[in-house]
Design a protein around this motif. Structure first.
Motif, PDB file in Angstrom:
ATOM      1  N   ASN A  80       1.096  -0.917  -0.070  1.00 29.33           N
ATOM      2  CA  ASN A  80       0.087   0.173  -0.023  1.00 29.33           C
ATOM      3  C   ASN A  80       1.192   1.346  -0.406  1.00 29.33           C
ATOM      4  N   ARG A  81       1.223   2.389  -1.024  1.00 29.14           N
ATOM      5  CA  ARG A  81       1.436   3.341  -1.385  1.00 29.14           C
ATOM      6  C   ARG A  81       1.540   4.301   0.130  1.00 29.14           C
ATOM      7  N   ASN A  82       0.019   4.439   1.333  1.00 29.49           N
ATOM      8  CA  ASN A  82       0.178   4.821   2.181  1.00 29.49           C
ATOM      9  C   ASN A  82       1.082   3.847   3.722  1.00 29.49           C
ATOM     10  N   THR A  83       0.599   3.432   3.211  1.00 31.01           N
ATOM     11  CA  THR A  83       0.626   2.362   4.452  1.00 31.01           C
ATOM     12  C   THR A  83       1.985   0.930   4.591  1.00 31.01           C
ATOM     13  N   SER A  84       3.081   1.121   3.356  1.00 30.42           N
ATOM     14  CA  SER A  84       3.898  -0.066   3.369  1.00 30.42           C
ATOM     15  C   SER A  84       4.779   0.430   4.311  1.00 30.42           C
ATOM     16  N   ARG A  85       5.644   1.432   3.980  1.00 28.63           N
ATOM     17  CA  ARG A  85       6.632   1.781   4.325  1.00 28.63           C
ATOM     18  C   ARG A  85       7.425   1.411   5.556  1.00 28.63           C
ATOM     19  N   PRO A  86       6.528   1.565   6.918  1.00 32.01           N
ATOM     20  CA  PRO A  86       7.444   1.292   7.600  1.00 32.01           C
ATOM     21  C   PRO A  86       7.844  -0.366   7.920  1.00 32.01           C
ATOM     22  N   CYS A  87       6.522  -0.963   6.888  1.00 31.26           N
ATOM     23  CA  CYS A  87       7.150  -2.729   7.253  1.00 31.26           C
ATOM     24  C   CYS A  87       8.736  -3.169   5.434  1.00 31.26           C
ATOM     25  N   LEU A  88       8.645  -2.641   5.184  1.00 34.20           N
ATOM     26  CA  LEU A  88       9.796  -1.958   3.629  1.00 34.20           C
ATOM     27  C   LEU A  88      10.707  -1.937   4.553  1.00 34.20           C
ATOM     28  N   LYS A  89      11.033  -0.634   5.402  1.00 36.13           N
ATOM     29  CA  LYS A  89      11.687  -0.209   6.334  1.00 36.13           C
ATOM     30  C   LYS A  89      12.215  -1.546   6.870  1.00 36.13           C
ATOM     31  N   LEU A  90      11.549  -2.491   7.528  1.00 32.83           N
ATOM     32  CA  LEU A  90      12.203  -3.208   8.538  1.00 32.83           C
ATOM     33  C   LEU A  90      12.910  -4.417   7.797  1.00 32.83           C
ATOM     34  N   TRP A  91      12.136  -4.998   6.895  1.00 33.25           N
ATOM     35  CA  TRP A  91      12.203  -5.966   5.712  1.00 33.25           C
ATOM     36  C   TRP A  91      13.895  -5.826   5.425  1.00 33.25           C
ATOM     37  N   GLN A  92      14.208  -4.281   5.162  1.00 38.67           N
ATOM     38  CA  GLN A  92      15.304  -4.108   4.285  1.00 38.67           C
ATOM     39  C   GLN A  92      16.221  -3.348   5.803  1.00 38.67           C
ATOM     40  N   ASP A  93      16.202  -3.214   6.935  1.00 42.29           N
ATOM     41  CA  ASP A  93      17.165  -3.424   7.850  1.00 42.29           C
ATOM     42  C   ASP A  93      17.089  -5.484   8.208  1.00 42.29           C
ATOM     43  N   GLU A  94      16.083  -6.277   8.191  1.00 42.64           N
ATOM     44  CA  GLU A  94      16.845  -6.920   8.071  1.00 42.64           C
ATOM     45  C   GLU A  94      17.810  -7.911   7.316  1.00 42.64           C
ATOM     46  N   LEU A  95      17.566  -7.272   5.771  1.00 38.00           N
ATOM     47  CA  LEU A  95      18.478  -7.858   4.605  1.00 38.00           C
ATOM     48  C   LEU A  95      19.857  -7.187   5.030  1.00 38.00           C
ATOM     49  N   GLU A  96      19.808  -5.977   5.111  1.00 40.93           N
ATOM     50  CA  GLU A  96      21.578  -5.625   5.770  1.00 40.93           C
ATOM     51  C   GLU A  96      21.706  -6.276   6.945  1.00 40.93           C
ATOM     52  N   SER A  97      21.650  -6.969   7.232  1.00 43.29           N
ATOM     53  CA  SER A  97      21.828  -7.230   9.120  1.00 43.29           C
ATOM     54  C   SER A  97      21.678  -8.522   7.784  1.00 43.29           C
ATOM     55  N   ASN A  98      21.386  -8.877   7.505  1.00 40.95           N
ATOM     56  CA  ASN A  98      22.532 -10.708   7.549  1.00 40.95           C
ATOM     57  C   ASN A  98      22.054 -10.355   5.380  1.00 40.95           C
ATOM     58  N   SER A  99      22.948 -10.325   5.360  1.00 44.58           N
ATOM     59  CA  SER A  99      23.002  -9.984   4.123  1.00 44.58           C
ATOM     60  C   SER A  99      24.398 -11.273   3.494  1.00 44.58           C
ATOM     61  N   ASP A 100      24.960 -11.885   4.559  1.00 49.48           N
ATOM     62  CA  ASP A 100      25.165 -13.344   4.049  1.00 49.48           C
ATOM     63  C   ASP A 100      24.433 -14.510   3.412  1.00 49.48           C
ATOM     64  N   ARG A 101      23.306 -14.161   4.177  1.00 50.73           N
ATOM     65  CA  ARG A 101      21.919 -14.897   3.637  1.00 50.73           C
ATOM     66  C   ARG A 101      21.975 -14.926   1.573  1.00 50.73           C
ATOM     67  N   TYR A 102      21.406 -15.920   1.124  1.00 47.02           N
ATOM     68  CA  TYR A 102      21.232 -15.473  -0.088  1.00 47.02           C
ATOM     69  C   TYR A 102      19.191 -14.784   0.022  1.00 47.02           C
ATOM     70  N   MET A 103      19.008 -16.127   0.530  1.00 42.87           N
ATOM     71  CA  MET A 103      17.292 -16.038   0.228  1.00 42.87           C
ATOM     72  C   MET A 103      17.172 -14.634   1.541  1.00 42.87           C
ATOM     73  N   ASP A 104      16.024 -13.608   0.579  1.00 41.47           N
ATOM     74  CA  ASP A 104      15.335 -13.053   1.014  1.00 41.47           C
ATOM     75  C   ASP A 104      14.128 -13.179   2.158  1.00 41.47           C
ATOM     76  N   GLN A 105      13.603 -14.367   1.872  1.00 40.25           N
ATOM     77  CA  GLN A 105      13.076 -14.942   2.780  1.00 40.25           C
ATOM     78  C   GLN A 105      12.982 -15.573   4.309  1.00 40.25           C
ATOM     79  N   TYR A 106      15.130 -15.929   4.046  1.00 37.97           N
ATOM     80  CA  TYR A 106      15.332 -15.205   5.936  1.00 37.97           C
ATOM     81  C   TYR A 106      14.532 -14.638   6.225  1.00 37.97           C
ATOM     82  N   SER A 107      14.842 -13.309   5.890  1.00 39.87           N
ATOM     83  CA  SER A 107      14.878 -11.937   6.631  1.00 39.87           C
ATOM     84  C   SER A 107      13.405 -11.387   6.651  1.00 39.87           C
ATOM     85  N   LEU A 108      12.451 -11.943   5.922  1.00 44.25           N
ATOM     86  CA  LEU A 108      10.897 -11.992   6.298  1.00 44.25           C
ATOM     87  C   LEU A 108      10.271 -13.183   7.589  1.00 44.25           C
TER      88      LEU A 108
END
Length: 110
Positions: A80-108
């Motif tokens: 949702n253009r108006n409400t998804s940004r906080p969740c996307l930011k959390l997912w981005q932070d998880e991806l960056e802290s787990n950058s050694d993982r190949y699958m992005d599902q791990y971060s989700l």
């Protein structure tokens, strides 16, 4: 690191004025094959999950895969253009802290 692109999609849409009135954004990996009209998928998802009527303060919808692990699948999701940004930011932070993982599902699924 290229997987974090998914978390920046709304930022890229903000750069294009033609998308200003778009409320819902559907992301689908390019390796997903659709054999039926996309509109059937969207209407079916809304009938099943009622996401377009959500009153949550943060909306980001993922769907579980059919595998025995039942991971949330990041190959298709709805923002949702108006409400998804906080969740996307959390997912981005998880991806960056787990950058050694190949699958992005791990971060989700942490």
């Amino acid at each position: 690191r290229y997987k974090r692109f998914k978390t920046l999609l709304l930022d890229y849409l903000d750069l294009v004025p033609a998308f200003n009135n778009v409320k819902w954004v559907y992301y689908m990996d390019l390796d997903i094959l659709m054999a039926r009209p996309f509109v059937n998928l969207i209407s079916g998802l809304d009938r099943t999950y009622h996401y377009q009527h959500s009153t949550s303060s943060s909306n980001l919808f993922f769907f579980r895969s059919c595998s025995k692990n039942y991971y949330a699948n990041s190959g298709f999701f709805i923002m949702n253009r108006n409400t998804s940004r906080p969740c996307l930011k959390l997912w981005q932070d998880e991806l960056e802290s787990n950058s050694d993982r190949y699958m992005d599902q791990y971060s989700l699924n942490r």
